[in-house]
Design a protein around this motif. Structure first.
Motif, PDB file in Angstrom:
ATOM      1  N   ARG A  27       0.640  -1.181   0.053  1.00  0.00           N
ATOM      2  CA  ARG A  27      -0.086   0.145  -0.141  1.00  0.00           C
ATOM      3  C   ARG A  27       0.820   1.174   0.022  1.00  0.00           C
ATOM      4  O   ARG A  27       0.263   2.249   0.211  1.00  0.00           O
ATOM      5  N   ILE A  28       2.216   1.154  -0.101  1.00  0.00           N
ATOM      6  CA  ILE A  28       2.904   2.235   0.106  1.00  0.00           C
ATOM      7  C   ILE A  28       3.104   3.238  -1.157  1.00  0.00           C
ATOM      8  O   ILE A  28       3.382   4.300  -0.923  1.00  0.00           O
ATOM      9  N   GLY A  29       2.693   2.815  -2.175  1.00  0.00           N
ATOM     10  CA  GLY A  29       3.038   3.639  -3.391  1.00  0.00           C
ATOM     11  C   GLY A  29       4.344   3.874  -3.993  1.00  0.00           C
ATOM     12  O   GLY A  29       5.386   3.091  -3.330  1.00  0.00           O
ATOM     13  N   THR A  30       4.554   4.053  -5.138  1.00  0.00           N
ATOM     14  CA  THR A  30       5.934   4.009  -5.751  1.00  0.00           C
ATOM     15  C   THR A  30       7.035   4.926  -5.315  1.00  0.00           C
ATOM     16  O   THR A  30       8.029   4.590  -5.062  1.00  0.00           O
ATOM     17  N   ALA A  31       6.602   6.010  -4.581  1.00  0.00           N
ATOM     18  CA  ALA A  31       7.663   7.057  -4.182  1.00  0.00           C
ATOM     19  C   ALA A  31       8.533   6.375  -2.948  1.00  0.00           C
ATOM     20  O   ALA A  31       9.668   6.886  -3.005  1.00  0.00           O
ATOM     21  N   PRO A  73      -6.458  -0.086  10.619  1.00  0.00           N
ATOM     22  CA  PRO A  73      -6.675  -0.528   9.023  1.00  0.00           C
ATOM     23  C   PRO A  73      -5.842   0.156   8.304  1.00  0.00           C
ATOM     24  O   PRO A  73      -5.419   1.454   8.509  1.00  0.00           O
ATOM     25  N   VAL A  74      -5.285  -0.237   7.294  1.00  0.00           N
ATOM     26  CA  VAL A  74      -4.157   0.319   6.286  1.00  0.00           C
ATOM     27  C   VAL A  74      -4.826   0.157   5.222  1.00  0.00           C
ATOM     28  O   VAL A  74      -4.794  -0.861   4.343  1.00  0.00           O
ATOM     29  N   ALA A  75      -5.316   1.439   4.588  1.00  0.00           N
ATOM     30  CA  ALA A  75      -5.988   1.437   3.321  1.00  0.00           C
ATOM     31  C   ALA A  75      -5.362   2.107   2.353  1.00  0.00           C
ATOM     32  O   ALA A  75      -5.650   2.100   1.064  1.00  0.00           O
ATOM     33  N   ASP A  76      -4.321   2.851   2.521  1.00  0.00           N
ATOM     34  CA  ASP A  76      -3.578   3.803   1.583  1.00  0.00           C
ATOM     35  C   ASP A  76      -2.130   4.275   2.188  1.00  0.00           C
ATOM     36  O   ASP A  76      -1.641   3.327   3.017  1.00  0.00           O
ATOM     37  N   THR A  77      -1.358   4.957   1.263  1.00  0.00           N
ATOM     38  CA  THR A  77      -0.216   5.084   1.425  1.00  0.00           C
ATOM     39  C   THR A  77       0.007   5.764   2.865  1.00  0.00           C
ATOM     40  O   THR A  77       1.008   5.381   3.529  1.00  0.00           O
ATOM     41  N   ALA A  78      -0.731   6.710   3.207  1.00  0.00           N
ATOM     42  CA  ALA A  78      -0.569   7.518   4.702  1.00  0.00           C
ATOM     43  C   ALA A  78      -0.673   6.464   5.697  1.00  0.00           C
ATOM     44  O   ALA A  78       0.152   6.388   6.695  1.00  0.00           O
ATOM     45  N   ALA A  80      -0.129   3.281   5.325  1.00  0.00           N
ATOM     46  CA  ALA A  80       1.250   2.393   5.338  1.00  0.00           C
ATOM     47  C   ALA A  80       2.523   3.036   5.858  1.00  0.00           C
ATOM     48  O   ALA A  80       3.055   2.330   6.638  1.00  0.00           O
ATOM     49  N   VAL A  81       2.475   4.335   5.596  1.00  0.00           N
ATOM     50  CA  VAL A  81       3.476   5.284   6.090  1.00  0.00           C
ATOM     51  C   VAL A  81       3.419   4.921   7.997  1.00  0.00           C
ATOM     52  O   VAL A  81       4.378   4.831   8.755  1.00  0.00           O
ATOM     53  N   ARG A  82       2.026   5.419   8.284  1.00  0.00           N
ATOM     54  CA  ARG A  82       1.957   5.321   9.744  1.00  0.00           C
ATOM     55  C   ARG A  82       2.149   4.010  10.288  1.00  0.00           C
ATOM     56  O   ARG A  82       2.750   3.776  11.319  1.00  0.00           O
ATOM     57  N   LEU A  83       1.960   2.915   9.693  1.00  0.00           N
ATOM     58  CA  LEU A  83       2.140   1.332  10.133  1.00  0.00           C
ATOM     59  C   LEU A  83       3.612   1.314  10.425  1.00  0.00           C
ATOM     60  O   LEU A  83       4.291   0.548  11.035  1.00  0.00           O
ATOM     61  N   ALA A  84       4.505   1.753   9.106  1.00  0.00           N
ATOM     62  CA  ALA A  84       5.903   1.364   9.316  1.00  0.00           C
ATOM     63  C   ALA A  84       6.560   1.962  10.407  1.00  0.00           C
ATOM     64  O   ALA A  84       7.485   1.461  11.040  1.00  0.00           O
ATOM     65  N   ALA A  85       5.907   3.339  10.817  1.00  0.00           N
ATOM     66  CA  ALA A  85       6.562   3.833  11.927  1.00  0.00           C
ATOM     67  C   ALA A  85       6.036   3.197  13.261  1.00  0.00           C
ATOM     68  O   ALA A  85       7.055   3.032  13.987  1.00  0.00           O
ATOM     69  N   VAL A  86       5.183   2.656  13.196  1.00  0.00           N
ATOM     70  CA  VAL A  86       4.801   1.977  14.425  1.00  0.00           C
ATOM     71  C   VAL A  86       5.400   0.664  14.552  1.00  0.00           C
ATOM     72  O   VAL A  86       6.031   0.379  15.475  1.00  0.00           O
ATOM     73  N   LEU A  87       5.650   0.016  13.431  1.00  0.00           N
ATOM     74  CA  LEU A  87       6.435  -1.259  13.647  1.00  0.00           C
ATOM     75  C   LEU A  87       7.926  -1.113  14.095  1.00  0.00           C
ATOM     76  O   LEU A  87       8.313  -1.626  14.864  1.00  0.00           O
ATOM     77  N   GLU A  88       8.324   0.113  13.437  1.00  0.00           N
ATOM     78  CA  GLU A  88      10.095   0.462  14.012  1.00  0.00           C
ATOM     79  C   GLU A  88       9.953   0.889  15.543  1.00  0.00           C
ATOM     80  O   GLU A  88      10.844   0.356  16.265  1.00  0.00           O
ATOM     81  N   ASP A  89       8.825   1.654  15.720  1.00  0.00           N
ATOM     82  CA  ASP A  89       8.699   1.652  17.342  1.00  0.00           C
ATOM     83  C   ASP A  89       8.910   0.571  18.228  1.00  0.00           C
ATOM     84  O   ASP A  89       9.353   0.253  19.181  1.00  0.00           O
ATOM     85  N   ARG A  90       7.913  -0.236  17.767  1.00  0.00           N
ATOM     86  CA  ARG A  90       7.644  -1.654  18.347  1.00  0.00           C
ATOM     87  C   ARG A  90       8.996  -2.421  18.573  1.00  0.00           C
ATOM     88  O   ARG A  90       9.370  -3.029  19.477  1.00  0.00           O
ATOM     89  N   VAL A  91       9.613  -2.541  17.271  1.00  0.00           N
ATOM     90  CA  VAL A  91      10.983  -3.217  17.342  1.00  0.00           C
ATOM     91  C   VAL A  91      11.959  -2.592  18.209  1.00  0.00           C
ATOM     92  O   VAL A  91      12.705  -3.212  18.687  1.00  0.00           O
TER      93      VAL A  91
END
Length: 138
Positions: A27-31, A73-78, A80-91
């Motif tokens: 869901r991240i988009g090409t950028a 829920p992860v439905a779009d690029t925003a 996906a970016v938010r989820l990535a930050a949460v994943l990194e914080d948890r790790v």
């Protein structure tokens, strides 16, 4: 917490991060696709190294779950970016426990992993936290 327990917790977090980055990548988009792919590969490498660490500490590596519940829920690029930050914080959080419990090279590896997760979290979020890996207290 023993070094083995902390390594198992870090391994479990890496399993979840690998799963989560599968969602992010879809869901991240090409950028930011290359950034998501690099993070996914970094977490896979850390996961594989932690499997060896757990065995070296006398344990049986915890298995990955078939699926993980996402924090939102992860439905779009925003999302996906938010989820990535949460994943990194948890790790980063579980690696802070491994830094505390580990000794010698294990502590050094855990500190490097914590630092890498904190840097990725800043890149995803666009801002930093005062003490990466430690829960904010309010």
């Amino acid at each position: 917490m023993s070094a083995l327990d902390a390594a198992q917790a870090a391994l479990a977090a890496e399993h979840a991060a690998v799963y989560g980055y599968g969602v992010v990548g879809g869901r991240i988009g090409t950028a930011r696709k290359a950034e998501a792919t690099a993070a996914f590969e970094a977490h896979r490498a850390r996961r594989d190294a932690l499997r060896r660490t757990v065995r070296d500490l006398g344990g049986t590596p915890v298995a990955a779950a078939a699926a993980y519940e996402l924090p939102f829920p992860v439905a779009d690029t925003a999302g996906a970016v938010r989820l990535a930050a949460v994943l990194e914080d948890r790790v980063a959080g579980v690696y802070s426990d491994l830094v505390r419990a580990g000794r010698g090279p294990l502590r050094g590896e855990a500190a490097a992993a914590l630092r890498e997760a904190a840097v990725r979290a800043v890149r995803w979020r666009g801002s930093d936290v005062t003490f990466p890996g430690l829960a904010e207290r309010v």
